[in-house]
Each structure stands twice: as structure tokens, then as C-alpha cells.
Write a protein that holds these residues in place. Sequence first.
Motif, PDB file in Angstrom:
ATOM      1  N   GLU A  24       0.852  -1.183   0.000  1.00  0.00           N
ATOM      2  CA  GLU A  24       0.000   0.000   0.000  1.00  0.00           C
ATOM      3  C   GLU A  24       0.892   1.239   0.000  1.00  0.00           C
ATOM      4  O   GLU A  24       1.899   1.268   0.697  1.00  0.00           O
ATOM      5  CB  GLU A  24      -0.852  -0.049   1.275  1.00  0.00           C
ATOM      6  CG  GLU A  24      -1.835   1.065   1.406  1.00  0.00           C
ATOM      7  CD  GLU A  24      -2.749   0.834   2.616  1.00  0.00           C
ATOM      8  OE1 GLU A  24      -3.519  -0.150   2.627  1.00  0.00           O
ATOM      9  OE2 GLU A  24      -2.669   1.648   3.548  1.00  0.00           O
ATOM     10  N   ILE A  25       0.495   2.227  -0.784  1.00  0.00           N
ATOM     11  CA  ILE A  25       1.175   3.529  -0.742  1.00  0.00           C
ATOM     12  C   ILE A  25       0.260   4.417   0.099  1.00  0.00           C
ATOM     13  O   ILE A  25      -0.856   4.738  -0.323  1.00  0.00           O
ATOM     14  CB  ILE A  25       1.339   4.152  -2.154  1.00  0.00           C
ATOM     15  CG1 ILE A  25       1.875   3.136  -3.185  1.00  0.00           C
ATOM     16  CG2 ILE A  25       2.208   5.401  -2.087  1.00  0.00           C
ATOM     17  CD1 ILE A  25       3.265   2.691  -3.004  1.00  0.00           C
ATOM     18  N   GLY A  26       0.732   4.805   1.281  1.00  0.00           N
ATOM     19  CA  GLY A  26      -0.129   5.482   2.251  1.00  0.00           C
ATOM     20  C   GLY A  26      -0.568   6.867   1.811  1.00  0.00           C
ATOM     21  O   GLY A  26       0.016   7.489   0.912  1.00  0.00           O
ATOM     22  N   SER A  27      -1.571   7.361   2.496  1.00  0.00           N
ATOM     23  CA  SER A  27      -2.146   8.656   2.177  1.00  0.00           C
ATOM     24  C   SER A  27      -1.085   9.766   2.223  1.00  0.00           C
ATOM     25  O   SER A  27      -0.303   9.838   3.164  1.00  0.00           O
ATOM     26  CB  SER A  27      -3.239   8.929   3.211  1.00  0.00           C
ATOM     27  OG  SER A  27      -3.887  10.097   2.909  1.00  0.00           O
ATOM     28  N   TRP A  28      -1.035  10.586   1.210  1.00  0.00           N
ATOM     29  CA  TRP A  28      -0.104  11.714   1.052  1.00  0.00           C
ATOM     30  C   TRP A  28       1.366  11.289   1.025  1.00  0.00           C
ATOM     31  O   TRP A  28       2.262  12.126   1.120  1.00  0.00           O
ATOM     32  CB  TRP A  28      -0.316  12.784   2.139  1.00  0.00           C
ATOM     33  CG  TRP A  28      -1.617  13.509   1.998  1.00  0.00           C
ATOM     34  CD1 TRP A  28      -2.713  13.350   2.785  1.00  0.00           C
ATOM     35  CD2 TRP A  28      -1.980  14.477   1.008  1.00  0.00           C
ATOM     36  NE1 TRP A  28      -3.737  14.156   2.339  1.00  0.00           N
ATOM     37  CE2 TRP A  28      -3.307  14.865   1.263  1.00  0.00           C
ATOM     38  CE3 TRP A  28      -1.302  15.047  -0.076  1.00  0.00           C
ATOM     39  CZ2 TRP A  28      -3.987  15.795   0.481  1.00  0.00           C
ATOM     40  CZ3 TRP A  28      -1.974  15.987  -0.847  1.00  0.00           C
ATOM     41  CH2 TRP A  28      -3.300  16.341  -0.566  1.00  0.00           C
ATOM     42  N   ALA A  29       1.626  10.016   0.905  1.00  0.00           N
ATOM     43  CA  ALA A  29       3.025   9.579   0.736  1.00  0.00           C
ATOM     44  C   ALA A  29       3.525  10.033  -0.625  1.00  0.00           C
ATOM     45  O   ALA A  29       2.732  10.350  -1.525  1.00  0.00           O
ATOM     46  CB  ALA A  29       3.112   8.062   0.850  1.00  0.00           C
ATOM     47  N   ARG A  66       7.922  -2.610  -0.094  1.00  0.00           N
ATOM     48  CA  ARG A  66       7.247  -2.677   1.208  1.00  0.00           C
ATOM     49  C   ARG A  66       6.183  -1.596   1.240  1.00  0.00           C
ATOM     50  O   ARG A  66       6.288  -0.596   0.524  1.00  0.00           O
ATOM     51  CB  ARG A  66       8.242  -2.401   2.356  1.00  0.00           C
ATOM     52  CG  ARG A  66       9.340  -3.442   2.491  1.00  0.00           C
ATOM     53  CD  ARG A  66       8.850  -4.685   3.217  1.00  0.00           C
ATOM     54  NE  ARG A  66       9.909  -5.706   3.311  1.00  0.00           N
ATOM     55  CZ  ARG A  66      10.091  -6.704   2.465  1.00  0.00           C
ATOM     56  NH1 ARG A  66       9.290  -6.852   1.410  1.00  0.00           N
ATOM     57  NH2 ARG A  66      11.044  -7.584   2.651  1.00  0.00           N
ATOM     58  N   THR A  67       5.218  -1.771   2.121  1.00  0.00           N
ATOM     59  CA  THR A  67       4.186  -0.750   2.280  1.00  0.00           C
ATOM     60  C   THR A  67       4.821   0.582   2.675  1.00  0.00           C
ATOM     61  O   THR A  67       5.772   0.608   3.460  1.00  0.00           O
ATOM     62  CB  THR A  67       3.166  -1.249   3.325  1.00  0.00           C
ATOM     63  OG1 THR A  67       2.331  -2.205   2.668  1.00  0.00           O
ATOM     64  CG2 THR A  67       2.302  -0.140   3.866  1.00  0.00           C
ATOM     65  N   VAL A  68       4.321   1.660   2.079  1.00  0.00           N
ATOM     66  CA  VAL A  68       4.827   3.006   2.376  1.00  0.00           C
ATOM     67  C   VAL A  68       3.857   3.661   3.355  1.00  0.00           C
ATOM     68  O   VAL A  68       2.652   3.742   3.091  1.00  0.00           O
ATOM     69  CB  VAL A  68       4.939   3.850   1.082  1.00  0.00           C
ATOM     70  CG1 VAL A  68       5.438   5.256   1.394  1.00  0.00           C
ATOM     71  CG2 VAL A  68       5.853   3.160   0.063  1.00  0.00           C
ATOM     72  N   GLU A  69       4.374   4.103   4.472  1.00  0.00           N
ATOM     73  CA  GLU A  69       3.529   4.721   5.497  1.00  0.00           C
ATOM     74  C   GLU A  69       2.970   6.053   4.974  1.00  0.00           C
ATOM     75  O   GLU A  69       3.603   6.711   4.139  1.00  0.00           O
ATOM     76  CB  GLU A  69       4.352   5.000   6.761  1.00  0.00           C
ATOM     77  CG  GLU A  69       4.874   3.738   7.447  1.00  0.00           C
ATOM     78  CD  GLU A  69       3.748   2.806   7.888  1.00  0.00           C
ATOM     79  OE1 GLU A  69       2.734   3.309   8.397  1.00  0.00           O
ATOM     80  OE2 GLU A  69       3.881   1.585   7.695  1.00  0.00           O
TER      81      GLU A  69
END
Length: 176
Positions: free
Chosen positions: A138-143, A153-156
Motif C-alpha cells: 500500500e502507498i499510504g495517504s499523502w506519501a 514494502r508498504t509506504v507509510e
Amino acid sequence: MEINKNLARRDDLHLGKNVTIEENVTIGKNVLIEDNCYICSGAKIGDNCKIHRNVFIDYNVEIGNNVKIQNNNSIYHGVVLEDGTFVGTNVSFTNDKFPRSINPDGSIKTGSDWVLIPTIVKYGASIGSGATIVCGNEIGSWAMVAAGAVVTRTVEPYTLVAGCPAKEIRKISEIK
Ligand SMILES: CC(C)(COP(=O)(O)OP(=O)(O)OC[C@H]1O[C@@H](n2cnc3c(N)ncnc32)[C@H](O)[C@@H]1OP(=O)(O)O)[C@@H](O)C(=O)NCCC(=O)NCCS
């Protein structure tokens, strides 16, 4: 150019040359789809999206409102682009973590011989040009994913990542 007749009548849908839109595609208000784009059956595109040249949108892909997809992208089945996301030029999405053309006995794999692995790009996130997104992350919100990064890996949320494999450079405290 082949498009559904109902869509062809709409004056808030701005279409370039050589655009194909299959049946059962849903498109929101005020959408731009530039030259040489192909939108597959079941795709959903929200309001105010800008889809630039040479973009392929696979079947049942969901794209939110206010999304910008730059030139030369394939948004594959299993990828979700939430509202306000940005995809730079030549990003590589993936949906099969261990791809093969053939089985161990040499026979050709069919559509049911692989496991779909989704990717979600969350609200407001941006992906720089030439990045590769390995599926299941997942590419996190506003990343923000830097140009050329390989995301494994998932991006915070609110995090800038870069490099191969992509690592956190810093947190994003201010959205510009
Ligand atoms: C990641 C990014 C946002 C960083 O911008 P910035 O905050 O101004 O960072 P800087 O240019 O000051 O660089 C900071 C460090 O990150 C490194 N860096 C910058 N961009 C990088 C990238 N894409 N990949 C790897 N490292 C990168 C720099 O070399 C620098 O390293 P150093 O401190 O060891 O010298 C920017 O470089 C980027 O890639 N933007 C995306 C551009 C893009 O693709 N736009 C799409 C248009 S279609």
C-alpha cells in the motif's frame, strides 16, 4: 476510436484521438482522456480525472476523483488509485508477484494459473516517474514515491521514499 455511444454524447468527457473505451465502463464528470488510451470493461473512473497519453486501464480497475495519470502508464487489474492520487510518467505497477509464462511441464499458463495481488494507492499519494511498485504494497495517504524508486514494502502515510529498494528519506510535514 471505439467508445460506448452513451459516453460519446457527453460534452463533459474530453477525448483525444484513438481512444478505446469498452462496455460497462463508468466515467465521472469532467474527465480528460488523451490520445491512444484504452479503458477495459468494468473500469470505474471518478470525477475530474486527467488521463494523459498512452494509458491502459485494465478491467475492473477503480480510479477515484481528481486523479492525474501521466503519459505511458498501465494500471493493471488489482490496482486501486484513490481520490487525489498522482501517477508520474512510465510507472510500472504489477499484479503477479511470481510471474511465469509456463508451468513446470512446459505448458502455457492460463488466466487461472496465477494469484492476483492487489496494490492500493491511498488518498493524495504521489508516485514519481519511472517508479516500480511491487504488488501487495500500500502507498499510504499523502506519501510520495521518488522518481525511479522500487517499492517493495508498504509506504507509510506522509512519508517520502526513494531508491531500490525504496527506503524512507523523511516524513512529509507540509503538503505543497
Ligand atoms: C524525491 C524528491 C521529491 C526529493 O526532492 P527534494 O526533497 O527536493 O530532495 P533533494 O533533491 O534535496 O534530494 C535529497 C536527497 O535525496 C536524493 N534523491 C532525490 N531524488 C531522488 C530519487 N528520485 N531517487 C533517489 N534519491 C533521490 C538526493 O540525491 C539527495 O541525496 P543526498 O542528500 O545524499 O545528496 C524528488 O527528487 C523526486 O524524485 N520527485 C519526483 C519527480 C517526478 O517524478 N515527477 C513526476 C512528473 S511526471
